[in-house]
Motif scaffolding. Sequence first.
Motif, PDB file in Angstrom:
ATOM      1  N   LYS A 315       0.837  -1.198   0.000  1.00 57.16           N
ATOM      2  CA  LYS A 315       0.000   0.000   0.000  1.00 57.16           C
ATOM      3  C   LYS A 315       0.873   1.250   0.000  1.00 57.16           C
ATOM      4  O   LYS A 315       0.531   2.281  -0.583  1.00 57.16           O
ATOM      5  N   PHE A 316       2.051   1.166   0.652  1.00 57.25           N
ATOM      6  CA  PHE A 316       2.963   2.302   0.734  1.00 57.25           C
ATOM      7  C   PHE A 316       4.146   2.167  -0.212  1.00 57.25           C
ATOM      8  O   PHE A 316       4.693   3.170  -0.672  1.00 57.25           O
ATOM      9  N   THR A 317       4.582   0.955  -0.481  1.00 59.54           N
ATOM     10  CA  THR A 317       5.818   0.767  -1.241  1.00 59.54           C
ATOM     11  C   THR A 317       5.603   0.600  -2.733  1.00 59.54           C
ATOM     12  O   THR A 317       6.543   0.741  -3.506  1.00 59.54           O
ATOM     13  N   ARG A 318       4.385   0.260  -3.165  1.00 58.15           N
ATOM     14  CA  ARG A 318       4.135   0.068  -4.591  1.00 58.15           C
ATOM     15  C   ARG A 318       3.671   1.386  -5.192  1.00 58.15           C
ATOM     16  O   ARG A 318       2.501   1.734  -5.151  1.00 58.15           O
ATOM     17  N   LEU A 319       4.613   2.120  -5.783  1.00 62.80           N
ATOM     18  CA  LEU A 319       4.352   3.443  -6.317  1.00 62.80           C
ATOM     19  C   LEU A 319       4.341   3.402  -7.844  1.00 62.80           C
ATOM     20  O   LEU A 319       4.956   2.529  -8.453  1.00 62.80           O
ATOM     21  N   PRO A 320       3.641   4.334  -8.499  1.00 59.35           N
ATOM     22  CA  PRO A 320       3.540   4.298  -9.961  1.00 59.35           C
ATOM     23  C   PRO A 320       4.881   4.305 -10.676  1.00 59.35           C
ATOM     24  O   PRO A 320       5.035   3.705 -11.729  1.00 59.35           O
ATOM     25  N   LEU A 321       5.881   4.968 -10.110  1.00 61.11           N
ATOM     26  CA  LEU A 321       7.182   5.088 -10.754  1.00 61.11           C
ATOM     27  C   LEU A 321       8.132   3.947 -10.415  1.00 61.11           C
ATOM     28  O   LEU A 321       9.248   3.881 -10.918  1.00 61.11           O
ATOM     29  N   ASN A 322       7.724   3.024  -9.541  1.00 59.10           N
ATOM     30  CA  ASN A 322       8.583   1.911  -9.124  1.00 59.10           C
ATOM     31  C   ASN A 322       9.899   2.393  -8.524  1.00 59.10           C
ATOM     32  O   ASN A 322      10.963   1.846  -8.804  1.00 59.10           O
ATOM     33  N   SER A 323       9.848   3.443  -7.704  1.00 60.80           N
ATOM     34  CA  SER A 323      11.068   3.885  -7.030  1.00 60.80           C
ATOM     35  C   SER A 323      11.470   2.935  -5.910  1.00 60.80           C
ATOM     36  O   SER A 323      12.595   3.001  -5.419  1.00 60.80           O
ATOM     37  N   PHE A 324      10.550   2.052  -5.493  1.00 59.00           N
ATOM     38  CA  PHE A 324      10.890   0.951  -4.584  1.00 59.00           C
ATOM     39  C   PHE A 324      10.392  -0.330  -5.228  1.00 59.00           C
ATOM     40  O   PHE A 324       9.190  -0.542  -5.358  1.00 59.00           O
ATOM     41  N   TYR A 325      11.333  -1.177  -5.662  1.00 57.06           N
ATOM     42  CA  TYR A 325      10.987  -2.441  -6.306  1.00 57.06           C
ATOM     43  C   TYR A 325      11.522  -3.561  -5.426  1.00 57.06           C
ATOM     44  O   TYR A 325      12.728  -3.796  -5.361  1.00 57.06           O
ATOM     45  N   SER A 326      10.634  -4.258  -4.729  1.00 59.18           N
ATOM     46  CA  SER A 326      11.056  -5.214  -3.704  1.00 59.18           C
ATOM     47  C   SER A 326      11.853  -6.378  -4.267  1.00 59.18           C
ATOM     48  O   SER A 326      12.634  -7.004  -3.546  1.00 59.18           O
ATOM     49  N   LYS A 327      11.680  -6.712  -5.562  1.00 60.65           N
ATOM     50  CA  LYS A 327      12.436  -7.835  -6.123  1.00 60.65           C
ATOM     51  C   LYS A 327      13.921  -7.517  -6.272  1.00 60.65           C
ATOM     52  O   LYS A 327      14.726  -8.397  -6.551  1.00 60.65           O
ATOM     53  N   LEU A 328      14.316  -6.240  -6.090  1.00 54.36           N
ATOM     54  CA  LEU A 328      15.732  -5.890  -6.069  1.00 54.36           C
ATOM     55  C   LEU A 328      16.352  -6.158  -4.708  1.00 54.36           C
ATOM     56  O   LEU A 328      17.561  -6.006  -4.535  1.00 54.36           O
ATOM     57  N   ILE A 329      15.536  -6.542  -3.731  1.00 53.18           N
ATOM     58  CA  ILE A 329      16.022  -6.964  -2.424  1.00 53.18           C
ATOM     59  C   ILE A 329      16.138  -8.483  -2.440  1.00 53.18           C
ATOM     60  O   ILE A 329      15.206  -9.187  -2.819  1.00 53.18           O
ATOM     61  N   SER A 330      17.257  -8.985  -2.028  1.00 53.69           N
ATOM     62  CA  SER A 330      17.538 -10.417  -2.110  1.00 53.69           C
ATOM     63  C   SER A 330      16.523 -11.240  -1.317  1.00 53.69           C
ATOM     64  O   SER A 330      15.898 -10.759  -0.376  1.00 53.69           O
ATOM     65  N   ASP A 331      16.393 -12.521  -1.722  1.00 53.62           N
ATOM     66  CA  ASP A 331      15.584 -13.445  -0.931  1.00 53.62           C
ATOM     67  C   ASP A 331      16.176 -13.635   0.459  1.00 53.62           C
ATOM     68  O   ASP A 331      15.483 -14.049   1.387  1.00 53.62           O
ATOM     69  N   ASP A 332      17.458 -13.327   0.603  1.00 56.20           N
ATOM     70  CA  ASP A 332      18.134 -13.495   1.888  1.00 56.20           C
ATOM     71  C   ASP A 332      17.927 -12.253   2.754  1.00 56.20           C
ATOM     72  O   ASP A 332      18.860 -11.504   3.040  1.00 56.20           O
TER      73      ASP A 332
END
Length: 682
Positions: A315-332
């Motif tokens: 709700k907070f991290t999914r922004l239209p511009l994708n300035s935070f893309y969680s898949k760039l954070i490792s599974d670890d």
Amino acid sequence: MPRDPKGEHSSPWAVSTGSHEERMLQTRLFPLFLSLYFAGGWQEVYGIDEPLSLRLSKFVTLYPEYHQPPTYPTIAVVATRDDTLYISVEASFNPALKPIAQGLQRDGSTGQDDMIWIVIDPDRRGKDGYLFGVNSINTQYDFKITNVSQISLEWNYQWKSFTRVDSSAWMGEFWIPLSGLLRASVDSLGINILRGPYRRTEGSIEVVSLIPLPPGIPTTSVQFTQAIPVSFRIPSTHVHGYFLPYLRSERIRSVGSDWKASTGFETRLHAGSHSMMATYKPDFSAAGASSFSLDIISNRFYVAENRYFFTESEKFTRLPLNSFYSKLISDDVRWGIQYGFEREATKVFIMSLRSPLVNNIFTGEPAKTVHWYSMIAGAHSAGYTQVQLNISQLTDRMTLTGGDPLVDLQLLYAPSWTLKSHFSYDVKDRSSALDVQFSSLSTVGPSIVASASYIARAYQYPLAFLEFGNNNWKTSGRAQYVWTFKRNVASSLGLNAGWLLLERLSPASSLIRLGIVGGSVEIVPLTHLFYSFTYDERPSIGQTNLYHAVSIQSQYQEFLQLQATAQRGVSGGKQLQFYRVGFTLNPFSQIRLEANYTARKLDASTDEFYTAIATTRLLTDVFLRVYYQSFSLPSQNTSGDVLNGLLNYYLSRRNNLYLLVNLRNNLKTMDTMARLGYEISI
């Protein structure tokens, strides 16, 4: 008498109701279900002791006509008892046209199934809600809707359902605990009930809604709401949540033949307006990730996020511009914590986590450096408007100081159309990015979607995923007009045109113009024909690409679906040919077979893919899937075969057990993976 959640035939509070172009329905109707939210009123109110029950019978068509009586009656009953919302829907149909049910696995809709959907807006503010659905063989679907139009397909909830198919009607029953959806005591909910698509006698398809939806309502929209009374209150001291420990073992010979084991947990607590979440090495549910099962070429840009630590916070991290893309954070993820506060129109969110980033997004390979990421966000709603501010930072050391923050400001305005704007500023590089989106969509008549964005040359935030990279501006749009007819042969016709202009600021003169003109026609029951023409000009390199594409999809009765696509054109000065044919077969309600062949020829080089998938439902929540793909890519000097089998058991809606056996590299290498976990409700 409807069954209760335990499968019994009576309930003290239940009420008897008596007796792409990949797919046209998926692109035009299924997103509609995810989006069209307009909570409903009622026609009759009566009580059976306690609680209050509502009988709803005045449904209206949503597609292809607007606000007309349904071809076949739909009747619903809504009731509440303790913390549970009960809804029963009886959906009539033509006895000669049984309801289609191709979806077997949870949230695996094909867009073709005859569905019953329940949309819930708990706080009646028209911004955040939930969508629950079943097809006629009781395959469940549940999605979370945030910020009017953001859909989380990976969100799962613990609820019960039951279906029954008779000679001329099928019934869907829902038992949805409200304690996990409400953050404060309420005396009413926003609710809507949708049914379809189902087939009319003359061959067209129809979708009905409890409430007449205004024409032009945008897709993935929850801004409309109207109250339905409930008899449920949350005590001010009520605390609930879950604790999910797990153990996953794997043996992947491509990176080492030894068995490896990983453990971790997630826990979440709600107390009134407050929520808290903590995680230690959250499970990525690898059996659902493309790199282990379905997508052999593994483009992880389009792999859905299924770590609850991130889906619960999008709700907070999914922004239209994708300035935070969680898949760039490792599974670890070493550890992570979240805190959220929501009271009426105001929301506050804090997140911190410790994790490496990924070096290669296609493989998920993590970097050696471990980072500390933190975010604080706030949002406020007023009417159709919502403003949200996010301040975040990424540092190499675990410290609260020394980082250069990223500031994101989002404005949302959503009456019967939607306008989104997102401004992002990177303090470290003193650079900015801007994205504006507009949409006004309807199933009949005109629709338009448009966007514009600017990415500064120095904007290089490590967690941002930008569709065309940095250092450019672009504008794009698409317009469509759909006509419907009361005819057997052609029941609908749609024409559309779109554009994309992309210019990089450096080097200059790198301009792409892309024009798309297309049309689609619904010919006979669930048969669609598509045509598109694409013009693609690249002046800087002296190339003009032209494409003509034709595709057809057809559904025969309940169980056979055929699709074919052909494309010819010129790409980079070379002749291009593209073909795709496939089918989906449901010989029985518990078995689904799929097969596809794809070939792409560019001059003398031909890339080929063969794919076959078989899925069977062994028990209500137990599935077995066998997948085979053979690919030959002369253009990349690559070929291979993959065969895997996946046994999956939904132990709970937040926790599924799986055993995956994967044969790769021309069937010579075997990877094995298993997961064991248990969700403990608090």
